[in-house]
Scaffold this motif. Structure first.
Motif, PDB file in Angstrom:
ATOM      1  N   GLU A 143       0.834  -1.206   0.000  1.00 28.41           N
ATOM      2  CA  GLU A 143       0.000   0.000   0.000  1.00 28.41           C
ATOM      3  C   GLU A 143       0.872   1.261   0.000  1.00 28.41           C
ATOM      4  OE1 GLU A 143      -2.546  -0.302   3.389  1.00 28.41           O
ATOM      5  OE2 GLU A 143      -3.737  -1.929   2.514  1.00 28.41           O
ATOM      6  N   ARG A 144       1.925   1.256   0.825  1.00 26.37           N
ATOM      7  CA  ARG A 144       2.809   2.424   0.876  1.00 26.37           C
ATOM      8  C   ARG A 144       3.583   2.609  -0.425  1.00 26.37           C
ATOM      9  NH1 ARG A 144       6.130   1.356   5.948  1.00 26.37           N
ATOM     10  NH2 ARG A 144       5.051  -0.609   6.022  1.00 26.37           N
ATOM     11  N   LEU A 145       3.985   1.511  -1.056  1.00 23.14           N
ATOM     12  CA  LEU A 145       4.694   1.611  -2.333  1.00 23.14           C
ATOM     13  C   LEU A 145       3.802   2.113  -3.454  1.00 23.14           C
ATOM     14  CD1 LEU A 145       6.893  -1.626  -2.255  1.00 23.14           C
ATOM     15  CD2 LEU A 145       7.670   0.738  -2.045  1.00 23.14           C
ATOM     16  N   ALA A 146       2.505   1.894  -3.331  1.00 17.32           N
ATOM     17  CA  ALA A 146       1.561   2.336  -4.362  1.00 17.32           C
ATOM     18  C   ALA A 146       1.248   3.832  -4.270  1.00 17.32           C
ATOM     19  CB  ALA A 146       0.268   1.530  -4.259  1.00 17.32           C
ATOM     20  N   LEU A 147       1.621   4.463  -3.161  1.00 23.74           N
ATOM     21  CA  LEU A 147       1.367   5.894  -3.006  1.00 23.74           C
ATOM     22  C   LEU A 147       2.230   6.691  -3.976  1.00 23.74           C
ATOM     23  CD1 LEU A 147       1.342   6.170   0.898  1.00 23.74           C
ATOM     24  CD2 LEU A 147      -0.633   6.214  -0.644  1.00 23.74           C
ATOM     25  N   PRO A 148       1.753   7.859  -4.417  1.00 21.91           N
ATOM     26  CA  PRO A 148       2.571   8.678  -5.314  1.00 21.91           C
ATOM     27  C   PRO A 148       3.808   9.199  -4.579  1.00 21.91           C
ATOM     28  CG  PRO A 148       0.568   9.846  -4.672  1.00 21.91           C
ATOM     29  CD  PRO A 148       0.458   8.451  -4.139  1.00 21.91           C
ATOM     30  N   ALA A 149       4.845   9.476  -5.340  1.00 26.76           N
ATOM     31  CA  ALA A 149       6.077  10.005  -4.757  1.00 26.76           C
ATOM     32  C   ALA A 149       5.808  11.363  -4.122  1.00 26.76           C
ATOM     33  CB  ALA A 149       7.146  10.132  -5.829  1.00 26.76           C
ATOM     34  N   PRO A 150       6.450  11.659  -2.999  1.00 26.14           N
ATOM     35  CA  PRO A 150       6.218  12.960  -2.372  1.00 26.14           C
ATOM     36  C   PRO A 150       6.731  14.093  -3.245  1.00 26.14           C
ATOM     37  CG  PRO A 150       7.964  11.755  -1.248  1.00 26.14           C
ATOM     38  CD  PRO A 150       7.374  10.838  -2.264  1.00 26.14           C
ATOM     39  N   ALA A 151       6.160  15.261  -3.047  1.00 24.03           N
ATOM     40  CA  ALA A 151       6.574  16.436  -3.822  1.00 24.03           C
ATOM     41  C   ALA A 151       8.024  16.796  -3.503  1.00 24.03           C
ATOM     42  CB  ALA A 151       5.663  17.614  -3.491  1.00 24.03           C
ATOM     43  N   VAL A 152       8.689  17.385  -4.466  1.00 21.09           N
ATOM     44  CA  VAL A 152      10.068  17.806  -4.288  1.00 21.09           C
ATOM     45  C   VAL A 152      10.102  18.974  -3.314  1.00 21.09           C
ATOM     46  CG1 VAL A 152      12.081  18.736  -5.485  1.00 21.09           C
ATOM     47  CG2 VAL A 152      10.642  17.057  -6.619  1.00 21.09           C
ATOM     48  N   LEU A 153      11.064  18.930  -2.397  1.00 18.23           N
ATOM     49  CA  LEU A 153      11.218  20.012  -1.424  1.00 18.23           C
ATOM     50  C   LEU A 153      11.837  21.230  -2.101  1.00 18.23           C
ATOM     51  CD1 LEU A 153      12.655  17.923   1.531  1.00 18.23           C
ATOM     52  CD2 LEU A 153      10.324  18.749   1.275  1.00 18.23           C
ATOM     53  N   PRO A 154      11.544  22.437  -1.610  1.00 15.18           N
ATOM     54  CA  PRO A 154      12.155  23.629  -2.199  1.00 15.18           C
ATOM     55  C   PRO A 154      13.681  23.531  -2.154  1.00 15.18           C
ATOM     56  CG  PRO A 154      10.439  24.245  -0.645  1.00 15.18           C
ATOM     57  CD  PRO A 154      10.643  22.775  -0.507  1.00 15.18           C
ATOM     58  N   GLY A 155      14.309  23.758  -3.274  1.00 12.67           N
ATOM     59  CA  GLY A 155      15.763  23.694  -3.355  1.00 12.67           C
ATOM     60  C   GLY A 155      16.317  22.304  -3.604  1.00 12.67           C
ATOM     61  N   GLN A 156      15.481  21.292  -3.582  1.00 10.29           N
ATOM     62  CA  GLN A 156      15.945  19.923  -3.798  1.00 10.29           C
ATOM     63  C   GLN A 156      16.111  19.674  -5.285  1.00 10.29           C
ATOM     64  OE1 GLN A 156      13.140  16.955  -2.569  1.00 10.29           O
ATOM     65  NE2 GLN A 156      14.660  15.336  -2.486  1.00 10.29           N
ATOM     66  N   GLN A 157      17.182  18.996  -5.650  1.00 13.02           N
ATOM     67  CA  GLN A 157      17.383  18.641  -7.053  1.00 13.02           C
ATOM     68  C   GLN A 157      18.106  17.312  -7.140  1.00 13.02           C
ATOM     69  OE1 GLN A 157      19.804  22.040  -8.143  1.00 13.02           O
ATOM     70  NE2 GLN A 157      21.580  20.732  -8.362  1.00 13.02           N
ATOM     71  N   ALA A 158      17.941  16.650  -8.250  1.00 13.79           N
ATOM     72  CA  ALA A 158      18.619  15.378  -8.483  1.00 13.79           C
ATOM     73  C   ALA A 158      20.004  15.659  -9.021  1.00 13.79           C
ATOM     74  CB  ALA A 158      17.822  14.537  -9.471  1.00 13.79           C
ATOM     75  N   ILE A 159      20.948  14.813  -8.657  1.00 16.29           N
ATOM     76  CA  ILE A 159      22.307  14.933  -9.173  1.00 16.29           C
ATOM     77  C   ILE A 159      22.486  13.837 -10.219  1.00 16.29           C
ATOM     78  CG2 ILE A 159      24.757  14.831  -8.626  1.00 16.29           C
ATOM     79  CD1 ILE A 159      24.027  15.666  -5.775  1.00 16.29           C
ATOM     80  N   PRO A 160      22.582  14.205 -11.494  1.00 15.27           N
ATOM     81  CA  PRO A 160      22.765  13.179 -12.524  1.00 15.27           C
ATOM     82  C   PRO A 160      24.142  12.527 -12.393  1.00 15.27           C
ATOM     83  CG  PRO A 160      23.007  15.353 -13.480  1.00 15.27           C
ATOM     84  CD  PRO A 160      22.598  15.553 -12.052  1.00 15.27           C
ATOM     85  N   VAL A 161      24.163  11.224 -12.507  1.00 15.61           N
ATOM     86  CA  VAL A 161      25.418  10.486 -12.439  1.00 15.61           C
ATOM     87  C   VAL A 161      25.579   9.751 -13.762  1.00 15.61           C
ATOM     88  CG1 VAL A 161      26.714   8.707 -11.218  1.00 15.61           C
ATOM     89  CG2 VAL A 161      25.209  10.223  -9.954  1.00 15.61           C
ATOM     90  N   GLU A 162      26.540  10.186 -14.545  1.00  8.97           N
ATOM     91  CA  GLU A 162      26.782   9.550 -15.837  1.00  8.97           C
ATOM     92  C   GLU A 162      27.249   8.110 -15.608  1.00  8.97           C
ATOM     93  OE1 GLU A 162      26.176  10.898 -18.790  1.00  8.97           O
ATOM     94  OE2 GLU A 162      25.458  12.694 -17.792  1.00  8.97           O
ATOM     95  N   PRO A 163      26.857   7.184 -16.475  1.00  9.39           N
ATOM     96  CA  PRO A 163      27.247   5.780 -16.291  1.00  9.39           C
ATOM     97  C   PRO A 163      28.756   5.576 -16.228  1.00  9.39           C
ATOM     98  CG  PRO A 163      25.672   6.000 -18.079  1.00  9.39           C
ATOM     99  CD  PRO A 163      26.010   7.381 -17.621  1.00  9.39           C
ATOM    100  N   THR A 164      29.518   6.367 -16.957  1.00 12.12           N
ATOM    101  CA  THR A 164      30.964   6.173 -16.971  1.00 12.12           C
ATOM    102  C   THR A 164      31.621   6.574 -15.660  1.00 12.12           C
ATOM    103  OG1 THR A 164      31.242   8.342 -17.978  1.00 12.12           O
ATOM    104  CG2 THR A 164      31.170   6.464 -19.463  1.00 12.12           C
TER     105      THR A 164
END
Length: 73
Positions: A18-39
């Motif tokens: 049930e918890r896994l089926a919930l939508p992902a929480p909203a992004v926090l202000p200032g939060q960003q993903a850090i892309p990691v290139e495969p190499t």
């Protein structure tokens, strides 16, 4: 090891599903993903500062945090 009843185990699994089926929480202000290139994952960080690993004439240049680290790093 503590034994668990089948009924309790099924209840726990259903709760997790049930918890896994919930939508992902909203992004926090200032939060960003850090892309990691495969190499980046295929070499060790060489610092300090931006990575100085030379990839056939191209320097990695990524920050230390963009690399995967082992327990010893």
């Amino acid at each position: 090891m503590k034994r668990i009843r089948k009924r309790d185990l099924l209840r726990r699994i259903e709760s997790i599903e049930e918890r896994l089926a919930l939508p992902a929480p909203a992004v926090l202000p200032g939060q960003q993903a850090i892309p990691v290139e495969p190499t980046i994952a295929h070499h060790a960080y060489e610092g300090p500062g931006p990575c100085r690993t030379d990839w056939f004439g191209t320097v990695c240049g990524q920050h230390r945090d963009a690399h995967h680290h082992t327990e010893s790093e």
